[in-house]
Design a protein around this motif. Structure first.
Motif, PDB file in Angstrom:
ATOM      1  N   ASP A   1       0.804  -1.215   0.000  1.00 43.08           N
ATOM      2  CA  ASP A   1       0.000   0.000   0.000  1.00 43.08           C
ATOM      3  C   ASP A   1       0.840   1.269   0.000  1.00 43.08           C
ATOM      4  OD1 ASP A   1      -2.431  -1.216  -0.045  1.00 43.08           O
ATOM      5  OD2 ASP A   1      -2.587  -1.345   2.145  1.00 43.08           O
TER       6      ASP A   1
ATOM      7  N   LYS B   1       3.375   4.172  -3.766  1.00 41.23           N
ATOM      8  CA  LYS B   1       2.314   4.835  -4.506  1.00 41.23           C
ATOM      9  C   LYS B   1       2.884   5.921  -5.395  1.00 41.23           C
ATOM     10  CE  LYS B   1      -0.339   5.509  -0.765  1.00 41.23           C
ATOM     11  NZ  LYS B   1      -1.505   5.833   0.069  1.00 41.23           N
TER      12      LYS B   1
ATOM     13  N   ARG C   1      -1.552   2.509  -6.591  1.00 39.33           N
ATOM     14  CA  ARG C   1      -0.583   1.559  -6.056  1.00 39.33           C
ATOM     15  C   ARG C   1       0.289   1.041  -7.178  1.00 39.33           C
ATOM     16  NH1 ARG C   1      -3.826  -2.348  -2.022  1.00 39.33           N
ATOM     17  NH2 ARG C   1      -2.199  -3.720  -2.782  1.00 39.33           N
TER      18      ARG C   1
END
Ligand SMILES: [Zn+2]
Ligand SMILES: [Zn+2]
Ligand SMILES: [Zn+2]
Ligand SMILES: [Zn+2]
Length: 164
Positions: free
Chosen positions: A55, A58, A65
Motif C-alpha cells: 500500500d 504509490k 498503487r
C-alpha cells in the motif's frame, strides 16, 4: 560485470522494476521506506533498493498503487511516479528526425543514434523502403538509408566526388 537492467540510466529518467517478494517468516521484518513501519505482511515490494508495503509504494501524483500497475515505476527528481504521470510530466520524446513533428510520449519510436523517429517515418528516405527487425539501415548526413541506397550512394561518390 553484468549490468542490472533496472539500474540502467540511474540518476536520470529512470524506469525501475518492482519486485514482489514473499516475506520469509523466519527473517526479521523489514522497514517500509514509505511509512517507516515494519512490514509484517506476507508480501512486500522491493524497488529502488528499498522495501515497501504494497500500500505504501504509490504514485506521488495520482496515489495509485504501483505494485499493481504493471510493476514498474518511474522516478525523477525524487518523485516516484506511475508511467502515466511520468509521461505526463516529463514525457515528450522529442521531434521526429524525419518529419520534424513532435512525437507524443506514448508513441512507439525508433531510435538511431541520437535521433528518434515515428515508426511510420522510419524508412529509407530515398526509396521509402521500411525496415524490419534485423534489417540494416544506414545513417548518412542524418538521412536514413537502406543498404541498397547507401551502397549506391557510395558508388556514386566514388565516381563523381562532390567537389565543384
Ligand atoms: Zn509502509
Ligand atoms: Zn500516477
Ligand atoms: Zn515523423
Ligand atoms: Zn532505399
Amino acid at each position: 560485470q553484468i549490468l542490472h537492467p533496472s539500474k540502467q540510466g540511474m540518476g536520470r529518467n529512470v524506469l525501475i522494476s518492482i519486485q514482489m517478494l514473499s516475506v520469509q517468516p523466519d527473517t526479521k521484518p523489514k522497514g517500509c521506506a514509505g511509512c517507516n513501519r515494519k512490514i509484517k505482511d506476507r508480501y512486500l515490494l522491493k524497488a529502488l533498493d528499498k522495501y515497501w508495503h504494497e500500500d505504501c509504494l504509490k504514485c506521488a501524483c495520482c496515489d495509485c498503487r504501483l505494485g499493481e500497475v504493471g510493476s514498474t515505476l518511474y522516478t525523477k527528481a525524487n518523485l516516484i511516479l506511475c508511467r502515466r504521470d511520468y509521461l505526463r510530466l516529463f514525457g515528450v520524446t522529442g521531434n521526429c528526425a524525419a518529419c520534424s513533428k513532435l512525437i507524443p510520449a506514448f508513441e512507439m519510436v525508433m531510435r538511431a543514434k541520437d535521433n528518434v523517429y515515428h515508426l511510420d517515418c522510419f524508412a529509407c528516405q530515398l526509396c521509402n523502403q521500411r525496415f524490419c527487425v534485423g534489417d540494416k539501415f544506414f545513417l548518412k548526413n542524418n538521412m536514413i538509408l537502406c543498404q541498397t541506397d547507401y551502397e549506391e550512394g557510395l558508388m556514386k561518390e566514388g565516381y563523381a566526388p562532390q567537389v565543384r
